[in-house]
Design an enzyme around this catalytic site. Structure first.
Site, PDB file in Angstrom:
ATOM      1  N   ARG A  25       0.829  -1.209   0.000  1.00  0.00           N
ATOM      2  CA  ARG A  25       0.000   0.000   0.000  1.00  0.00           C
ATOM      3  C   ARG A  25       0.863   1.258   0.000  1.00  0.00           C
ATOM      4  O   ARG A  25       0.534   2.241   0.662  1.00  0.00           O
ATOM      5  CB  ARG A  25      -0.932   0.018   1.222  1.00  0.00           C
ATOM      6  CG  ARG A  25      -1.941  -1.108   1.253  1.00  0.00           C
ATOM      7  CD  ARG A  25      -3.080  -0.834   0.297  1.00  0.00           C
ATOM      8  NE  ARG A  25      -4.190  -1.743   0.529  1.00  0.00           N
ATOM      9  CZ  ARG A  25      -5.308  -1.391   1.141  1.00  0.00           C
ATOM     10  NH1 ARG A  25      -5.476  -0.174   1.557  1.00  0.00           N
ATOM     11  NH2 ARG A  25      -6.269  -2.270   1.301  1.00  0.00           N
ATOM     12  N   ARG A  34      -3.312   7.077   1.060  1.00  0.00           N
ATOM     13  CA  ARG A  34      -3.764   8.309   1.720  1.00  0.00           C
ATOM     14  C   ARG A  34      -2.716   9.032   2.549  1.00  0.00           C
ATOM     15  O   ARG A  34      -2.879  10.206   2.861  1.00  0.00           O
ATOM     16  CB  ARG A  34      -4.968   7.993   2.610  1.00  0.00           C
ATOM     17  CG  ARG A  34      -6.278   8.341   1.956  1.00  0.00           C
ATOM     18  CD  ARG A  34      -7.431   8.069   2.882  1.00  0.00           C
ATOM     19  NE  ARG A  34      -7.395   6.667   3.303  1.00  0.00           N
ATOM     20  CZ  ARG A  34      -8.223   6.137   4.206  1.00  0.00           C
ATOM     21  NH1 ARG A  34      -9.128   6.892   4.796  1.00  0.00           N
ATOM     22  NH2 ARG A  34      -8.142   4.871   4.534  1.00  0.00           N
ATOM     23  N   ARG A  52      -7.342  12.146  -5.042  1.00  0.00           N
ATOM     24  CA  ARG A  52      -8.587  11.586  -4.523  1.00  0.00           C
ATOM     25  C   ARG A  52      -9.586  12.661  -4.098  1.00  0.00           C
ATOM     26  O   ARG A  52     -10.775  12.396  -3.970  1.00  0.00           O
ATOM     27  CB  ARG A  52      -8.288  10.618  -3.373  1.00  0.00           C
ATOM     28  CG  ARG A  52      -7.724   9.244  -3.813  1.00  0.00           C
ATOM     29  CD  ARG A  52      -8.716   8.443  -4.645  1.00  0.00           C
ATOM     30  NE  ARG A  52     -10.052   8.598  -4.116  1.00  0.00           N
ATOM     31  CZ  ARG A  52     -10.477   7.996  -3.019  1.00  0.00           C
ATOM     32  NH1 ARG A  52      -9.705   7.177  -2.378  1.00  0.00           N
ATOM     33  NH2 ARG A  52     -11.692   8.201  -2.580  1.00  0.00           N
ATOM     34  N   ASP A  98      -7.344  -2.386  -7.074  1.00  0.00           N
ATOM     35  CA  ASP A  98      -7.779  -2.976  -5.815  1.00  0.00           C
ATOM     36  C   ASP A  98      -8.098  -4.447  -6.037  1.00  0.00           C
ATOM     37  O   ASP A  98      -8.488  -4.834  -7.145  1.00  0.00           O
ATOM     38  CB  ASP A  98      -9.012  -2.248  -5.249  1.00  0.00           C
ATOM     39  CG  ASP A  98      -9.197  -2.586  -3.772  1.00  0.00           C
ATOM     40  OD1 ASP A  98      -8.590  -1.918  -2.927  1.00  0.00           O
ATOM     41  OD2 ASP A  98      -9.928  -3.552  -3.468  1.00  0.00           O
ATOM     42  N   TYR A 147     -15.151 -11.015   1.139  1.00  0.00           N
ATOM     43  CA  TYR A 147     -15.807  -9.727   0.847  1.00  0.00           C
ATOM     44  C   TYR A 147     -17.124  -9.939   0.098  1.00  0.00           C
ATOM     45  O   TYR A 147     -18.131  -9.299   0.388  1.00  0.00           O
ATOM     46  CB  TYR A 147     -14.887  -8.827   0.016  1.00  0.00           C
ATOM     47  CG  TYR A 147     -13.801  -8.165   0.828  1.00  0.00           C
ATOM     48  CD1 TYR A 147     -14.068  -7.055   1.603  1.00  0.00           C
ATOM     49  CD2 TYR A 147     -12.505  -8.664   0.832  1.00  0.00           C
ATOM     50  CE1 TYR A 147     -13.079  -6.450   2.368  1.00  0.00           C
ATOM     51  CE2 TYR A 147     -11.501  -8.066   1.588  1.00  0.00           C
ATOM     52  CZ  TYR A 147     -11.802  -6.957   2.351  1.00  0.00           C
ATOM     53  OH  TYR A 147     -10.828  -6.361   3.102  1.00  0.00           O
TER      54      TYR A 147
END
Ligand code: 1CP
Length: 351
Positions: A25, A29, A38, A74, A152
């Site tokens: 990752r 962010r 974003r 993703d 998920y």
């Protein structure tokens, strides 16, 4: 040319001039450049735009001394093409409107080719590899592992106890097998096409495999994950299997057959390597939370990991899980630099 890069050499357990470093990752962010993009578009808009995906992938490469890039995408996007209505909710993470609840839901799932369902993802790899190859930096393609993706799709988002997923696994073994087989088909094609588009290595993210007992892992999950890895290895690039919480079943993990095993911080790297076997490369394993600690603590624990790796070929320095939002950028920069400096010196001493 990229087979001469530190990262690919380490995946193949060849000697390197310094230990390669990348961070799971690494695009995200914690970087202001990422937040800027974003702020203008949603997660899915960013993923579906190959130029944006390329630009985000390159952000950490331009900012830090990293030895590999991972394509910005993703693990969940392949589910969309199968008929799952996925969105990323701000501050909450992934959300699925129509989770798989019945055997009929599983039978209705499509098995689309990556070229049709995810053309933007393959184009993003082509664009990014074109930038990275002249710089000698390999690009990692990836996918989720069948169990983690199924969790998920069945739970509808992240989960604590995986009640519905395990419920399906135990109560509907035939449907579970059909679901796993469909995922293996979709993911095997996606991985092969990523290599054709320019990926130099593949990582399979099984983030939540640690929720399984060794028995369940062996019986309900490993056969499919092993098949996916076997298919991926046909593309002749190194295959990394990543999981967390699996330190008590690393022998099962090793039997999946990946070239590289990525381990988390819940196990000593030297013990993990003993279990996995010296014929495999190992990736890891700093706790991502340490990046919030004072530098002396980061340094001490990075030193400890390097000491456990003991200068053996086949170590890729990484975190045990993804970089967290809020991580200080300076620590990320300093750590990547430090690993290179420290291991380059070590080699000279060894000579
Ligand atoms: O540098 C990179 O690695 C960026 C590419 C990347 C990768 C490899 C992203 C972008 N996601 C992933 C993999 C991924 N996605 C995993 C496996 C790795 C891991 O365990 O960390 C998982 C479990 C997901 C699912 C997912 N997507 C979550 C986790 C939710 C949960 O259940 O805890 C979240 C928050 C996302 C959204 C997402 N994907 C990627 C980013 C940068 C983000 C955050 C979006 C944002 O807030 O801007």
């Amino acid at each position: 040319m990229l087979s001469e890069s530190r990262f690919i050499k380490a995946c193949r357990r060849e000697p390197v001039d310094a230990t390669p470093v990348w961070f799971m990752r690494q695009a995200g962010r914690y970087m202001p450049e990422y937040r800027e993009i974003r702020g203008r578009m949603s997660m899915l808009e960013a993923i579906r735009n190959p130029e944006v995906s390329r630009d985000i992938t390159l952000q950490p490469i331009n900012a830090f001394q990293l030895d590999a890039a991972i394509i910005f995408a993703d693990i969940l996007t392949p589910l969309i093409g199968m008929g799952i209505d996925l969105d990323f909710i701000k501050g909450e993470g992934p959300h699925i409107e129509n989770p798989l609840r019945t055997t009929r839901d599983i039978d209705m799932l499509g098995v689309p080719a990556a070229a049709e369902a995810l053309p933007f993802a393959l184009e993003a790899i082509r664009l990014t590899a074109a930038e990275l190859t002249p710089r000698g930096i390999p690009l990692i393609g990836f996918c989720g592992a069948p169990f983690t993706l199924a969790s998920y799709a069945i739970e509808g988002g992240g989960s604590r106890n995986y009640e519905r997923t395990k419920g399906m696994m135990y109560a509907e073994p035939a449907a579970w097998k059909r679901l796993m087989d469909k995922l293996v088909t979709v993911l095997s094609d996606l991985l092969a096409r990523q290599v054709e588009a320019g990926a130099s290595a593949l990582q399979i993210f099984d983030s939540w495999a640690g929720a399984l007992s060794p028995y369940d892992f062996d019986r309900y999950v490993a056969p499919y994950t092993r098949q996916l890895i076997e298919n991926a290895r046909k593309s002749n690039v190194p295959v990394i299997y990543f999981s967390t919480g699996t330190s008590a079943m690393l022998d099962e993990v090793a039997r999946l057959g990946s070239d590289v095993v990525s381990v988390d911080w819940r196990v000593r790297l030297d013990r993990a390597w003993q279990t996995i076997g010296s014929d495999r490369a190992i990736q890891g394993n700093l706790d991502p939370l340490l990046l919030f600690a004072p530098w002396r603590e980061v340094q001490a624990q990075a030193d400890e990991i390097l000491a456990q790796a003991g200068g053996r070929p086949g170590h890729i320095f990484n975190l045990g899980h993804g970089i967290l939002p809020g991580t200080p950028v300076e620590t990320v920069a300093r750590l990547a630099e430090y690993i290179h400096e420290k291991t380059a010196r070590l080699e000279q001493v060894n000579l």
